[in-house]
Design a protein around this motif. Structure first.
Motif, PDB file in Angstrom:
ATOM      1  N   MET A  33     -13.001  -4.437  30.623  1.00 43.16           N
ATOM      2  CA  MET A  33     -12.382  -4.516  29.113  1.00 43.16           C
ATOM      3  C   MET A  33     -12.309  -3.349  28.531  1.00 43.16           C
ATOM      4  N   ILE A  34     -13.359  -2.678  28.465  1.00 42.00           N
ATOM      5  CA  ILE A  34     -13.336  -1.203  27.931  1.00 42.00           C
ATOM      6  C   ILE A  34     -12.273  -0.184  28.719  1.00 42.00           C
TER       7      ILE A  34
ATOM      8  N   LEU B 260     -18.779   1.357  32.333  1.00 40.48           N
ATOM      9  CA  LEU B 260     -19.797   0.261  31.978  1.00 40.48           C
ATOM     10  C   LEU B 260     -19.513  -0.782  33.065  1.00 40.48           C
TER      11      LEU B 260
ATOM     12  N   ARG C 295      -9.559  -1.519  30.016  1.00 38.98           N
ATOM     13  CA  ARG C 295      -8.292  -1.898  29.425  1.00 38.98           C
ATOM     14  C   ARG C 295      -7.779  -1.298  27.961  1.00 38.98           C
TER      15      ARG C 295
ATOM     16  N   ILE D 234     -22.884  11.661  27.005  1.00 34.04           N
ATOM     17  CA  ILE D 234     -21.997  10.629  27.079  1.00 34.04           C
ATOM     18  C   ILE D 234     -20.361  11.012  27.329  1.00 34.04           C
ATOM     19  N   ARG D 235     -19.889  10.466  28.104  1.00 31.12           N
ATOM     20  CA  ARG D 235     -18.319  11.141  28.213  1.00 31.12           C
ATOM     21  C   ARG D 235     -17.570   9.887  28.413  1.00 31.12           C
ATOM     22  N   PRO D 236     -16.176  10.132  27.783  1.00 30.26           N
ATOM     23  CA  PRO D 236     -15.293   8.823  27.760  1.00 30.26           C
ATOM     24  C   PRO D 236     -15.349   8.237  29.277  1.00 30.26           C
TER      25      PRO D 236
ATOM     26  N   ARG E 118     -17.572  -7.158  33.726  1.00 30.87           N
ATOM     27  CA  ARG E 118     -16.259  -7.583  32.904  1.00 30.87           C
ATOM     28  C   ARG E 118     -16.234  -6.876  31.667  1.00 30.87           C
ATOM     29  N   LEU E 119     -17.235  -6.789  30.858  1.00 29.02           N
ATOM     30  CA  LEU E 119     -16.983  -5.959  29.816  1.00 29.02           C
ATOM     31  C   LEU E 119     -16.652  -4.540  30.157  1.00 29.02           C
TER      32      LEU E 119
ATOM     33  N   LEU F 245     -17.483   7.602  31.407  1.00 29.09           N
ATOM     34  CA  LEU F 245     -18.580   6.943  31.765  1.00 29.09           C
ATOM     35  C   LEU F 245     -18.102   5.188  31.772  1.00 29.09           C
TER      36      LEU F 245
END
Lengths: 188, 208
Positions: free
Chosen positions: B130-131, B123, B133, B117-119, B126-127, B121
């Motif tokens: 948001m991530i 998702l 943002r 897992i890398r930053p 809408r979620l 990645l």
């Protein structure tokens, strides 16, 4: 003659988009405060001060419960992505602890109203988080014998909850930035 | 201290983040279904190596304490052949084996997660937006961190916060294009998955 109540969009203050933007910013502050945790020495390997809870604590008084829960979700997902723990037990613990804490803090704020300070709300959140994390560690990792460490962990949780709550209370009263945000959300 | 700036690592150069995540997701069942404790420990070391290659710093002491404490707590529920006694504690083979298995499994899952897992990645939905943002603001907050003074904490925090966010405003963000998985990446992915899955079938007892 009848007058219609003003629609929500027509009132001054934030709409849904503005509130979501604010929640995204507070999510970033949660991640920032969780990185600051690394600067403090840990008396025990599994102990966390809970600084990332600070923005959640401040947000509880500003927005509706569903936005607070969204903030908690963003906090745990963001933390899991940055640290790479999204697919591990660490995420499960973070998820369980954070949501239990948020629900307890929301309940404390709802029930206590003006009679409860941010310190009190924070302590409720810390206790809920610790109890759920101990439960998860007993269930998934250590087994029933791990209940012996429960008093120590809950005690540490109360201690960290008081510290975070004291800082939150001070910031809530003194910050000009938060004062502006409070005025903005009070207009809704 | 973790940041969003991905380090230039081998896995970062050769894997798109969603392919790296997929590789990790497919490695997890091969790890969990592995019946041999020695092979499982070897897999844990492999995953630790991969996590390091992915730019993660591993706190070995934390994981040693983790495995030891899980094993010790398991010894309090004795079963199987008695190995030895230490004071009031009877150490049994079954409890020792079960504790080690559980400890290494939990630590192995953390290492797989750290490796895959890398930053960057993304998702979906809408979620995921948001991530995005949240990460945009997080980078700005990290930049502003150097202006925070512990002696006048609230005042200096206020200055940074005023600069970063005013109520009602919305700043535009741009997303960088992701690097695709290279042919080397596909080869590494194939080798990792093949070796780990073949080991499951080689070490499992035959059903007939």
């Amino acid at each position: 003659m009848m007058f219609d109540a003003p629609r929500r969009e027509e009132r001054a203050g934030p709409g849904k988009a503005e509130t979501l933007e604010f929640i995204a910013f507070m999510g970033a502050l949660c991640l920032f405060f969780s990185t600051l945790e690394y600067l403090f020495p840990k008396p025990f390997p599994f102990f966390r001060l809970g600084l990332a809870n600070l923005p959640v604590l401040l947000t509880i008084k500003l927005v509706r419960a569903r936005y607070v829960l969204l903030l908690v979700l963003l906090k745990v997902l963001g933390h899991g992505l940055i640290n790479g723990t999204l697919a591990s037990y660490v995420f499960l613990f973070s998820f369980g602890g954070s949501f239990a804490s948020a629900v307890a803090m929301l309940a404390a704020y709802r029930l206590g109203g003006r009679n409860i300070s941010l310190v009190g709300i924070s302590v409720f959140g810390a206790i809920a988080s610790n109890v759920v994390q101990i439960y998860l560690s007993v269930t998934f990792i250590f087994g029933l014998t791990a209940w012996v460490i429960a008093p120590l962990f809950v005690g540490l949780g109360v201690f960290s909850g008081v510290l975070v709550g004291l800082f939150a209370q001070q910031f809530y009263e003194q910050s000009r930035w938060l004062g502006g945000i409070r005025a903005y959300f009070a207009a809704s | 201290m973790p940041t969003l700036q991905p380090r230039e690592t081998f896995l970062g150069r050769h894997f798109a983040p969603h392919h790296l995540f997929l590789t990790g997701a497919l490695l997890i069942p091969a790890f969990l279904f592995q019946p041999n404790l020695v092979v499982r420990v070897a897999q844990v070391l492999l995953f630790a190596f991969l996590a390091t290659v992915n730019g993660k710093r591993i706190k070995w002491m934390y994981f040693v304490i983790m495995v030891s404490s899980i094993t010790i707590f398991n010894l309090f529920t004795p079963f199987g052949e008695i190995l030895f006694t230490v004071g009031p504690l009877t150490v049994t083979l079954g409890a020792l084996r079960s504790g080690l298995e559980k400890g290494f499994t939990i630590v192995g899952l953390v290492f797989v997660s750290l490796a895959s897992i890398r930053p960057d990645l993304r998702l979906p939905g809408r979620l995921g937006g948001m991530i995005g943002r949240v990460f945009y603001y997080f980078e700005r907050v990290i930049e502003g961190k150097k202006h925070i003074r512990p002696r006048r904490l609230i005042e200096s925090l206020d200055e940074v916060l005023f600069d970063l966010y005013q109520p009602g405003e919305r700043r535009s963000t741009t997303r960088e294009a992701l690097r695709p998985t290279s042919s080397v990446g596909y080869v590494v992915m194939g080798v990792l998955l093949s070796v780990n899955w073949i080991l499951v079938f080689v070490t499992s007892p035959l059903p007939f």
